[in-house]
Design a protein around this motif. Structure first.
Motif, short mmCIF file in Angstrom:
data_model
loop_
_atom_site.label_atom_id
_atom_site.label_comp_id
_atom_site.label_asym_id
_atom_site.label_seq_id
_atom_site.Cartn_x
_atom_site.Cartn_y
_atom_site.Cartn_z
N ALA A 101 -0.81 32.44 6.09
CA ALA A 101 0.53 32.25 5.53
C ALA A 101 1.53 31.92 6.63
CB ALA A 101 0.96 33.50 4.78
N ARG A 102 1.41 32.64 7.75
CA ARG A 102 2.37 32.42 8.83
C ARG A 102 2.21 31.03 9.43
NH1 ARG A 102 2.61 35.83 14.42
NH2 ARG A 102 4.13 34.54 15.49
N ALA A 103 0.95 30.64 9.69
CA ALA A 103 0.73 29.34 10.32
C ALA A 103 1.20 28.22 9.41
CB ALA A 103 -0.75 29.17 10.64
N SER A 104 0.90 28.37 8.15
CA SER A 104 1.29 27.33 7.20
C SER A 104 2.81 27.21 7.15
CB SER A 104 0.73 27.69 5.82
OG SER A 104 1.20 26.82 4.86
N ARG A 105 3.47 28.37 7.12
CA ARG A 105 4.94 28.36 7.08
C ARG A 105 5.49 27.69 8.33
NH1 ARG A 105 8.35 31.61 9.74
NH2 ARG A 105 10.50 31.70 8.99
N SER A 106 4.98 28.12 9.49
CA SER A 106 5.50 27.57 10.74
C SER A 106 5.35 26.06 10.78
CB SER A 106 4.74 28.16 11.92
OG SER A 106 4.77 29.52 11.86
N TYR A 107 4.20 25.58 10.34
CA TYR A 107 3.92 24.16 10.41
C TYR A 107 4.80 23.39 9.43
CZ TYR A 107 0.99 20.15 11.48
OH TYR A 107 0.53 18.93 11.94
N CYS A 108 4.98 23.99 8.26
CA CYS A 108 5.76 23.29 7.25
C CYS A 108 7.23 23.22 7.63
CB CYS A 108 5.62 23.98 5.89
SG CYS A 108 3.97 23.83 5.23
N ILE A 109 7.77 24.29 8.23
CA ILE A 109 9.18 24.22 8.59
C ILE A 109 9.36 23.66 9.99
CG2 ILE A 109 9.78 26.15 7.08
CD1 ILE A 109 10.04 27.88 9.55
N GLY A 110 8.27 23.32 10.68
CA GLY A 110 8.37 22.63 11.96
C GLY A 110 8.81 23.51 13.11
N LEU A 111 8.28 24.72 13.18
CA LEU A 111 8.59 25.58 14.33
C LEU A 111 7.98 25.00 15.60
CD1 LEU A 111 8.07 29.29 13.31
CD2 LEU A 111 10.19 28.07 13.66
N ARG A 112 8.55 25.39 16.73
CA ARG A 112 7.99 24.91 17.98
C ARG A 112 6.56 25.45 18.15
NH1 ARG A 112 9.04 26.08 23.53
NH2 ARG A 112 10.08 27.98 22.93
N ASN A 113 5.67 24.65 18.67
CA ASN A 113 4.26 25.01 18.87
C ASN A 113 3.53 25.39 17.58
OD1 ASN A 113 4.38 24.55 21.57
ND2 ASN A 113 4.84 26.69 22.10
N ALA A 114 4.00 24.82 16.49
CA ALA A 114 3.38 25.17 15.21
C ALA A 114 1.93 24.70 15.16
CB ALA A 114 4.16 24.58 14.06
N GLU A 115 1.63 23.62 15.86
CA GLU A 115 0.25 23.12 15.81
C GLU A 115 -0.69 24.11 16.51
OE1 GLU A 115 2.52 21.88 17.68
OE2 GLU A 115 1.69 21.75 19.69
N VAL A 116 -0.15 24.83 17.50
CA VAL A 116 -0.97 25.87 18.14
C VAL A 116 -1.26 26.97 17.12
CG1 VAL A 116 -1.04 27.59 19.97
CG2 VAL A 116 0.05 25.39 20.37
N GLU A 117 -0.27 27.29 16.34
CA GLU A 117 -0.45 28.33 15.32
C GLU A 117 -1.53 27.91 14.34
OE1 GLU A 117 2.80 30.23 13.44
OE2 GLU A 117 4.15 29.90 15.11
N MET A 118 -1.51 26.62 13.97
CA MET A 118 -2.53 26.13 13.04
C MET A 118 -3.92 26.34 13.62
SD MET A 118 -1.08 25.03 10.34
CE MET A 118 -1.71 23.66 9.44
N LYS A 119 -4.05 26.03 14.90
CA LYS A 119 -5.36 26.18 15.54
C LYS A 119 -5.74 27.65 15.63
CE LYS A 119 -5.02 22.08 18.30
NZ LYS A 119 -4.36 21.64 19.52
N LEU A 120 -4.75 28.47 16.00
CA LEU A 120 -5.00 29.91 16.08
C LEU A 120 -5.49 30.44 14.74
CD1 LEU A 120 -1.93 31.29 18.06
CD2 LEU A 120 -4.30 31.61 18.66
N ALA A 121 -4.79 30.01 13.69
CA ALA A 121 -5.14 30.50 12.36
C ALA A 121 -6.55 30.07 11.99
CB ALA A 121 -4.14 29.98 11.34
#
Lengths: 608, 370
Positions: A534-554
């Motif tokens: 949920a967090r990674a998806s949210r970050s990526y959708c709202i365009g947080l900094r380093n969101a693509e890292v979060e996607m990979k982490l997730a």
């Protein structure tokens, strides 16, 4: 350039504005419509009712308990939108306060006194207290952020966590007058509240597990007798006691009263006078104090983050075989693993805090306990791996970090008791729903038709390939489809695991501790996976900094954890002989009975 | 060659042991038994006899009869548990002679009498729980070859005996102590091993002034038994039961029990199949367990016929020593025994008990002087 069009627009807008104005003016009638005009009101302060100044909570409608439903494979997909609790003003105020605190806490020149002062100035000792009582009315999400900033001072972090929960318990348990009398002293910061709940394990068969009692003496004063485990007993102490044999009640012991004796980590009460928290029920108390698990998780995570920092500082200036040490892939991998744990735990904490803050009468005790469980499970091993990098070069620091982590892993309660709590609560919830089904499974000859249906219905589960019917991927970013399906698989296996356990043990499932541990761990991993996705998806959708890292982490985290859950549930399904529990239990029993290692040395012989 | 053999026979004949011979003067049959004539029956002399047999006749005639005779005398010499002695006996057999040299010999049991003798020897070892070693295998190989029956017996023994040797969960030393006190301690340890927390104590009855029998008492009691005793109802008498026997290999030890009343059994009427209300913890961190204790049967000491409060073995197994035991228990942490009535229900007369012979409380010399 379409001049004509431009002119036309200008003209048109001008016209319309004028028209609107005219229309508005024409419709305005000062006498007839006073309500649409700005009102000049006399400021009237109602000093009797100051609630108007209190913080407004924006809670949504009550929802079913999220993780308890997972035990019966029901997933509330709305929660895949990561909870957002704070609005803009609150976030700004929060950040400002945290910056003030952080500036002092990261500065090595500042003394303990400075730190305490900044906490007093930022009203940290009154964080959960209502605004009208000169507090901050901080909710759980905010208190987690504060705690993170404070956590670099290990002792202070723990004290404040206890203090906040103590304050909340007092606000619920004491009458208004009693609360008003002591609240000013409590928020000064000189004396914090220590939570004292845990007791020594009984040393005789004639001793009950929980032995501290409170009785009212002839003058109507409650007196406490017993011994407790206590970390620091300098100020106020909130003690849990047994009243009238089986009821539990919390009591507040004021500083400096007679009959309190501290001996190492233990504190003894002998006829100590105390104020009872009469207005709070046992369940509310459990809910309030349960949040200490969330704080413990947060503190553990901060310790892990501190270890990462320390290892980075160690690694960067060093070299190995003519190359920087930081280029060794095993060191990089260890750091990556630690990051995964930190990220996962952080997601889970704020997710749980969001559940507590965002909904009416929340039931999130399980989620809170799971945060604690996750970091206790992974934190210590992760810490060990991290600290093996500097190993002997930073002996003292390593020892301190490891010891802190160990303290936190066992803070207040053991991992096993958290596990049992999670699993039994989940099974209790599942049992209500599945009672009829389990009864039929346990009496197969009475219900042959049902059994045939069950065999057919469970055929996918038996093959470990449940049909994915939850469609979780629809509620996440499309690139998280695969992890979402992996999570879905795990969620769908949970009902089967519960069914297996209850069918095997019936109501005696509460004593099958090894199985309960597995179930609790599987559920914990599922909760953490959910929050991470949920967090990674949210970050990526709202365009947080380093969101693509979060996607990979997730994606990494879910991929890795899915196998763990798969194995745990497979072991539950296998039963005690295939998962070797039967043997480990027997062997352990023999070791406990004989206090030897049972086996002969490899050099021993039977004959020559 | 033939004359040499003949002279050998003639030469050894008069000295041959274990054979009937005509005494020239009175023409009567006598039996010369070197085992019988040994003044002291011990291992050294036993081996000496075997050595004598080996030396006196290089051809070792009559060795089968000698071995059978020697096997029969083992207990008398107290060497039936000694591997070295068995090896010495196997060594009596001539090497190489009995090894079959073709398929027919090996199929039709070459030298059956000798092979049977060796098998009987191994059988006796097995009965006495003496485990052969690899040297014995080598000796048998030298005598009978790989296809000999004794070898097969040996290999079978070596498969099973190590497996049986340590099968008992109650380990005993290879040699049991001769002292009855130590034997009693071993026995009581074995019985009470059901509760690993028990403490085994050695008391002397002299501690109690009123005691008549001056002897020792081995008593076992755990903390939980003390607590069970302290919770006994005041009007219910305790019972001393016994004597009971416990065997340590071939030794027997007599012991006694002190029994009290057992708490009621847990009555669980809940339906195991009904999972609609699985008990769950309250969830306060750090709160584990309950505030009260159930008053039902829970410990291993609470059996159907009563709560076992303590166990003992005494030097004399007499009523008086048991009375002293109760007094000593009272003295060592069970004050409630002074008020509770104790009934002695001893089923057998105490004088035919096995460990009545030693009384280390009174040294032997003193008692002689008296």
């Amino acid at each position: 350039m379409n001049v004509a069009r431009k002119l036309c627009v200008i003209h048109h807008s001008y016209v319309s504005r004028n028209l609107y104005r005219k229309f508005r003016f024409s419709s305005t009638d000062y006498e007839s419509a006073p309500s649409s005009q700005p009102q000049v009101r006399d400021e009237k302060f109602d000093f009797e009712d100051l609630n108007v100044l209190e913080r407004v909570e924006r809670r949504k409608e009550k929802i079913n308990p999220f993780m308890k439903d997972i035990f019966i494979s029901i997933f509330n997909r709305d929660l895949l939108a990561y909870p957002e609790i704070l609005n803009k003003e609150e976030t700004e105020a929060l950040e400002q306060r945290i910056n003030t605190i952080r500036n002092v806490f990261i500065d090595p020149k500042k003394t303990a006194e400075d730190r305490k002062n900044v906490l007093i100035n930022t009203k940290m000792f009154a964080a959960p207290v209502s605004l009208t009582r000169n507090g901050l009315a901080a909710n759980v999400t905010e208190s987690l952020r504060y705690l993170e900033a404070i956590a670099s001072d290990f002792q202070l972090g723990q004290d404040l966590s206890d203090h906040w929960l103590g304050l909340q318990a007092l606000s619920h348990g004491l009458t208004e007058e009693q609360y008003s009398m002591i609240i000013d002293d409590l928020i000064k910061g000189d004396k914090t509240i220590a939570l004292v709940i845990k007791e020594r394990i009984a040393e005789r068969i004639s001793q009950a597990d929980f032995r501290t009692t409170a009785e009212m003496d002839g003058q109507g004063i409650w007196r406490i007798n017993g011994e407790k485990v206590c970390r620091s007993a300098g100020g106020y102490i909130l003690v849990l006691c047994a009243v009238e044999a089986s009821r539990l009640k919390a009591f507040l012991v004021h500083p400096g009263v007679e009959g309190v004796k501290t001996d190492g980590p233990f504190v003894t009460f002998f006829k100590t006078p105390a104020t009872p928290l009469d207005l709070i029920s046992e369940t509310t108390l459990a809910q309030i104090l349960g949040v200490s698990r969330l704080h413990a998780a947060s503190l553990s995570r901060c310790r892990l983050a501190a270890a990462v920092n320390s290892v980075v500082e160690y690694t960067r200036p060093r070299a190995f075989s003519g190359k920087p040490l930081a280029e060794l892939s095993n060191i990089q991998s260890t750091m990556g693993n630690a990051l995964l744990d930190i990220y996962a735990c952080e997601s889970a904490e704020y997710f749980a805090a969001g559940l507590l803050d965002g909904y009416q009468s929340p039931d999130a005790e399980l989620e809170v306990a799971m945060c604690r469980n996750f970091i206790s499970n992974h934190g210590l091993s992760s810490m060990m791996q991290l600290l093996s990098i500097p190993a002997l070069d930073k002996e003292e620091e390593c020892k301190r970090l490891l010891d802190d982590m160990r303290h936190l892993a066992a803070r207040g309660e053991t991992l096993d008791s958290v596990n049992t709590f999670i699993a039994l609560n989940g099974l209790h919830h599942a049992g209500v729903v599945m009672a009829n089904e389990v009864k039929q499974i346990r009496n197969p000859l009475m219900h042959p038709a049902f059994i045939v249906k069950k065999v057919l219905a469970n055929r996918h589960q038996e093959r470990d390939e449940p049909r994915l019917t939850l469609h979780l991927a629809e509620h996440l970013h499309p690139s998280l489809r695969q992890p979402a399906e992996q999570l879905e698989y795990c969620v769908l296996r949970m009902r089967y695991a519960c069914e297996t356990l209850m069918a095997r043990h019936g109501v005696k499932v509460d004593t099958a501790y090894t199985e309960l541990n597995r179930l609790a761990e599987a559920a914990t991993e599922i909760f953490v996976m959910t929050s991470v996705l949920a967090r990674a998806s949210r970050s990526y959708c709202i365009g947080l900094r380093n969101a693509e890292v979060e996607m990979k982490l997730a994606a990494c985290f879910v991929e890795r954890t899915r196998d763990r859950v798969k194995k745990l549930i497979k072991e539950i399904d296998d039963g005690e002989y295939l998962n070797l529990d039967h043997f480990t239990v027997q062997l352990g029993k023999k070791v406990l009975d004989t206090n030897t290692l049972l086996v002969e040395k490899p050099t021993a012989r039977v004959f020559w | 060659m033939a004359t040499k053999i003949l002279s050998n026979i003639l030469k050894t004949r008069p000295y041959n042991m274990m054979l009937k011979r005509w005494e020239s003067s009175e023409k009567r049959v006598t039996v010369h038994d070197p085992f019988y004539s040994m003044p002291k029956k011990d291992k050294k002399n036993y081996l000496k006899v075997i050595k004598m047999f080996e030396v006196r006749d290089t051809r070792r005639r009559g060795h089968v009869e000698f071995i059978y005779a020697a096997l029969a005398r083992m207990k008398e010499f107290g060497v039936q548990k000694d591997l070295e002695v068995y090896k010495a006996l196997v060594d009596v057999l001539p090497k190489g002679k009995f090894i079959p040299s073709n398929i027919f010999q090996s199929e039709f049991m070459h030298y059956p009498k000798q092979q049977q003798c060796a098998v009987d020897l191994l059988e006796q070892m097995e009965d006495n729980k003496v485990m052969p070693d690899t040297e014995m295998e080598q000796m048998l190989l030298n005598v009978f070859g790989t296809r000999g029956i004794p070898l097969r017996k040996y290999w079978r023994m070596m498969y099973w005996m190590p497996k049986f040797r340590n099968l008992s969960p109650w380990h005993l030393p290879d040699e049991l102590p001769n002292d009855t006190l130590e034997l009693a301690r071993l026995a009581i340890e074995r019985i009470t091993s059901v509760d690993p927390d028990r403490k085994i104590e050695l008391w002397q009855t002299e501690e109690i002034e009123a005691s008549l029998d001056k002897t020792w008492i081995i008593s076992a009691q755990s903390e939980s038994q003390k607590i069970l005793l302290s919770e006994q109802p005041a009007d219910e008498p305790l019972v001393v039961r016994g004597p009971f026997n416990v065997y340590l290999r071939d030794q027997v030890v007599t012991y006694f029990m002190l029994l009290g009343k057992t708490r009621p059994e847990l009555k669980d009427d809940t339906d195991d199949d009904d999972v609609s209300n699985i008990p769950k913890p309250l969830g306060i961190p750090g709160l584990v367990g309950k505030t009260t204790l159930p008053a039902v049967r829970q410990t291993v000491h609470e059996q159907d016929d009563g709560t076992i409060i303590s166990l003992c073995a005494t030097g004399t197994s007499s009523r008086d020593s048991l009375l002293s035991w109760i007094r000593l228990l009272e003295k060592h942490g069970n004050p409630l025994l002074s008020t509770l009535p104790v009934i002695f229900t001893l089923t057998a007369p105490p004088n035919d008990l096995s460990i009545a012979e030693t009384q280390p409380a009174i040294p032997e010399e003193e008692s002689r002087a008296q």
